[in-house]
Design a protein around this motif. Sequence first.
Motif, mmCIF file in Angstrom:
data_model
loop_
_atom_site.group_PDB
_atom_site.id
_atom_site.type_symbol
_atom_site.label_atom_id
_atom_site.label_comp_id
_atom_site.label_asym_id
_atom_site.label_seq_id
_atom_site.Cartn_x
_atom_site.Cartn_y
_atom_site.Cartn_z
ATOM 1 N N GLN A 142 0.832 -1.205 0.000
ATOM 2 C CA GLN A 142 0.000 0.000 0.000
ATOM 3 C C GLN A 142 0.863 1.251 0.000
ATOM 4 O O GLN A 142 0.428 2.314 -0.437
ATOM 5 C CB GLN A 142 -0.912 0.009 1.248
ATOM 6 C CG GLN A 142 -1.935 -1.105 1.283
ATOM 7 C CD GLN A 142 -3.136 -0.856 0.398
ATOM 8 O OE1 GLN A 142 -3.261 0.193 -0.210
ATOM 9 N NE2 GLN A 142 -4.027 -1.832 0.302
ATOM 10 N N TRP A 143 2.106 1.107 0.496
ATOM 11 C CA TRP A 143 3.017 2.260 0.516
ATOM 12 C C TRP A 143 3.781 2.395 -0.795
ATOM 13 O O TRP A 143 4.378 3.419 -1.061
ATOM 14 C CB TRP A 143 4.017 2.134 1.670
ATOM 15 C CG TRP A 143 3.356 2.119 2.999
ATOM 16 C CD1 TRP A 143 3.180 1.042 3.814
ATOM 17 C CD2 TRP A 143 2.745 3.222 3.675
ATOM 18 N NE1 TRP A 143 2.504 1.393 4.945
ATOM 19 C CE2 TRP A 143 2.233 2.737 4.895
ATOM 20 C CE3 TRP A 143 2.583 4.568 3.361
ATOM 21 C CZ2 TRP A 143 1.572 3.556 5.793
ATOM 22 C CZ3 TRP A 143 1.932 5.377 4.264
ATOM 23 C CH2 TRP A 143 1.440 4.869 5.459
ATOM 24 N N ASP A 342 -4.070 15.909 -1.226
ATOM 25 C CA ASP A 342 -5.142 16.341 -0.326
ATOM 26 C C ASP A 342 -6.524 15.959 -0.838
ATOM 27 O O ASP A 342 -7.448 15.718 -0.056
ATOM 28 C CB ASP A 342 -5.076 17.853 -0.117
ATOM 29 C CG ASP A 342 -3.865 18.265 0.704
ATOM 30 O OD1 ASP A 342 -3.378 17.417 1.475
ATOM 31 O OD2 ASP A 342 -3.402 19.418 0.565
ATOM 32 N N LEU A 345 -8.524 9.990 -1.816
ATOM 33 C CA LEU A 345 -9.449 9.310 -0.904
ATOM 34 C C LEU A 345 -8.738 8.572 0.222
ATOM 35 O O LEU A 345 -9.386 7.897 1.024
ATOM 36 C CB LEU A 345 -10.306 8.311 -1.704
ATOM 37 C CG LEU A 345 -11.152 8.921 -2.834
ATOM 38 C CD1 LEU A 345 -11.898 7.820 -3.585
ATOM 39 C CD2 LEU A 345 -12.119 9.965 -2.290
ATOM 40 N N ALA A 346 -7.416 8.696 0.301
ATOM 41 C CA ALA A 346 -6.659 7.960 1.307
ATOM 42 C C ALA A 346 -6.928 8.514 2.706
ATOM 43 O O ALA A 346 -7.411 9.644 2.886
ATOM 44 C CB ALA A 346 -5.168 8.044 0.997
ATOM 45 N N GLU A 347 -6.616 7.675 3.711
ATOM 46 C CA GLU A 347 -6.705 8.138 5.098
ATOM 47 C C GLU A 347 -5.652 9.203 5.356
ATOM 48 O O GLU A 347 -4.664 9.323 4.633
ATOM 49 C CB GLU A 347 -6.499 6.957 6.054
ATOM 50 C CG GLU A 347 -7.542 5.857 5.928
ATOM 51 C CD GLU A 347 -8.934 6.342 6.331
ATOM 52 O OE1 GLU A 347 -9.020 7.186 7.245
ATOM 53 O OE2 GLU A 347 -9.920 5.871 5.737
ATOM 54 N N ASN A 348 -5.862 9.960 6.433
ATOM 55 C CA ASN A 348 -4.957 11.076 6.713
ATOM 56 C C ASN A 348 -3.520 10.632 6.976
ATOM 57 O O ASN A 348 -2.579 11.345 6.632
ATOM 58 C CB ASN A 348 -5.473 11.896 7.902
ATOM 59 C CG ASN A 348 -6.594 12.834 7.497
ATOM 60 O OD1 ASN A 348 -6.739 13.164 6.321
ATOM 61 N ND2 ASN A 348 -7.395 13.253 8.463
ATOM 62 N N ASP A 349 -3.340 9.441 7.589
ATOM 63 C CA ASP A 349 -1.959 9.019 7.833
ATOM 64 C C ASP A 349 -1.251 8.717 6.517
ATOM 65 O O ASP A 349 -0.061 8.998 6.362
ATOM 66 C CB ASP A 349 -1.907 7.810 8.778
ATOM 67 C CG ASP A 349 -2.617 6.589 8.211
ATOM 68 O OD1 ASP A 349 -3.405 6.733 7.250
ATOM 69 O OD2 ASP A 349 -2.376 5.480 8.739
ATOM 70 N N ARG A 350 -1.991 8.180 5.546
ATOM 71 C CA ARG A 350 -1.413 7.945 4.225
ATOM 72 C C ARG A 350 -1.118 9.270 3.529
ATOM 73 O O ARG A 350 -0.074 9.449 2.900
ATOM 74 C CB ARG A 350 -2.359 7.094 3.380
ATOM 75 C CG ARG A 350 -1.908 6.896 1.936
ATOM 76 C CD ARG A 350 -0.568 6.153 1.860
ATOM 77 N NE ARG A 350 -0.056 6.119 0.502
ATOM 78 C CZ ARG A 350 -0.289 5.140 -0.358
ATOM 79 N NH1 ARG A 350 -1.045 4.115 -0.012
ATOM 80 N NH2 ARG A 350 0.219 5.177 -1.563
ATOM 81 N N LYS A 351 -2.042 10.225 3.637
ATOM 82 C CA LYS A 351 -1.799 11.543 3.040
ATOM 83 C C LYS A 351 -0.574 12.205 3.661
ATOM 84 O O LYS A 351 0.247 12.817 2.969
ATOM 85 C CB LYS A 351 -3.024 12.442 3.221
ATOM 86 C CG LYS A 351 -4.212 12.052 2.362
ATOM 87 C CD LYS A 351 -5.365 13.033 2.562
ATOM 88 C CE LYS A 351 -6.540 12.692 1.664
ATOM 89 N NZ LYS A 351 -7.663 13.635 1.835
ATOM 90 N N SER A 476 -5.205 16.887 7.575
ATOM 91 C CA SER A 476 -6.439 17.105 8.334
ATOM 92 C C SER A 476 -6.811 18.584 8.388
ATOM 93 O O SER A 476 -7.940 18.923 8.739
ATOM 94 C CB SER A 476 -6.287 16.558 9.757
ATOM 95 O OG SER A 476 -5.320 17.307 10.480
#
Length: 676
Positions: A142-143, A342, A345-351, A476
Amino acid sequence: MPADLLRQIFGFDDFREGQQEIVQAVAHGRDVLAIMPTGGGKSLCYQLPALMREGVTVVISPLIALMRDQVRALREAGVAAGALTSGNTEAETDDVFAAIRDGALKILYMAPERLASGGTLPLLRRAGVTAIAVDEAHCVSQWGHDFRPDYLRIGELKQTLGVPLSAFTATADAETRAEIVTRLFGGTAPVTFLRGFDRPNIHLAFQPKDGPRRQIMEFVAARPGQSGIVYCGSRAKTETLATALNAAGHSALHYHGGMDPEARREAEGRFQREDGLIVAATVAFGMGIDKPDIRWVAHADLPKSIEAYYQEIGRAGRDGEPAETLTLYGPDDIRMRRAQIDEGLAENDRKGADHTRLNALLGLAEATSCRRVMLLAYFGDTAEPCGNCDLCQNPPRLFDATKPVQMALSAMLRTGEWFGAGHIIDVLTGNETDKIRQRGHDRLPTWGVGTNWSRPQWQAIIRQMMGRDLCRPDPSRHGALHITDAAHPILRGETQVTLREDSIRRAKPAFTPKMQVSEEDAPLLSALKAKRRALAEAQRVPAYVIFPDRTLQEMAERRPKTLDDMARINGVGAKKLESYGTAFLEVIAGEAAPMHPQRRALAGRPAGTLFDRLAETQQRLARGQDGTEKPLSCSTSQLRRIAETRPASRDAMSRLLDEARLDRFADAFLDDIASL
């Protein structure tokens, strides 16, 4: 045995650095994870072991073009290889199934998407698969920047078949490596080879955008006749840039994901076959292009991450010869890349992780010293200054930026870490906007304290601050800049910071392109390339499948006169010597003397010299010592076996010759063997 196969099949005298240990581990049935630089010879590390073991090795590879090219190259070298892809014709698929049925296949390529088919597992069991190799293994993570969900089925396939697995990639940081181990090896640590990420033959260079069309055109004009890729941030730009390159007299075409599939295949095919062709492309182009003699890669726009940058420039100079890169960047690029992260659709930790990766690339662009040291440090490698980047060759002017950096950090804190770079610069330069007045930021202690620096200079300072990871966009908070732990010592005055003086003045080229061969050998190299192109077009294969540039350069420099000399050229294996040796020898030395196939099989080896000596002795003794006896001779097959086995006694010779030939030739042949 590995060294013999390396020479006989692939035409190489020695392994590249790091290859031999990996080949041995894979051949011995170990689970292996190998991180090797692009162009470091990853494919040989699973192809050679496949020839050393019984059964079939299945290779999971991400793109059809890459698989088809590798299959063509293997077949040219005499290896039974095939691919099952959606691009196959019905006849091609039937041939692969027939080879599996007959037990004639050694290497089978397939895309990970095929693992979703219910018939794949029974097929692999019938084929007698004894090993799995995974190319571009970062796609399982995923990374990783090319995540492919179907790669997740490979670990299950390994467990079901109960066979060893080897995974290869060129770009995998610590997070990606950890996920590869979990996904592919079930968490059981494989033997890991981290062979470094350095590509010392690639010259690294960045320039701020200052008329980017002109900068690209000047870069290309300085490298006439060289194959290259210009990566662009949009589909429209690939088309307009290709048009401009053609208008300027360069052979160029465009490539992007919106093109008709047939047009894309035609573009890929032309790029592989034609020397000196330029492709203006989006990042949709490249991973499947197995072309070793790309001499340069330029980025007309900033890549999306440091991993993407490294993989894209890694398409240049895969033959180990000098190659060049140029990356242009500007504020609009950075805004676009930030927005892509930004708005995803990824989660904030991924962003957040993606912003950090982009920051690392910005740090490389704004580096104050050797770029290679900084690039390799990102991947956990250490290096000395390389002397082969623009900053080593033309060190930038630096300045003590502690004061402006403190101002910028203070402005971020005093505005609550809720704003992006544009608003922070408005505060620092005293630019009274509606947003400033509404929030009362014109009354802050940092209001207008930075008027000694222009807005472009502040943009450069903040870019470099992000590159140093002193501040990061917060997903965020819609990309608002917040300061990091590394910034606090600077704010407290405990640490100084040095940055580059950013200039938007027109950059001057700092690197003189190197010729592939000396001026004296250049005409012969051109003639060899013309012969290669004619053969490639006749067979409709990429030019490098015949011979890579590096092999032609060695031919031009060493100028072999015989097939024995030709066999000693790196990249000329037995099959290619048989297929092409005479044709290229005629270009170099004129008409070549014919050579019997049994003798040609020994070309370039000590056994070949002994074969010639034995043939001379046989001719001398054809009618006996006194020239009056009945004519007698050995077959070329017998001479070859003697030359290869080198019997040391008359008794050993008797297993190769009948009584009459033993009496006529044995003693003289033994003398020849002993003398060499």
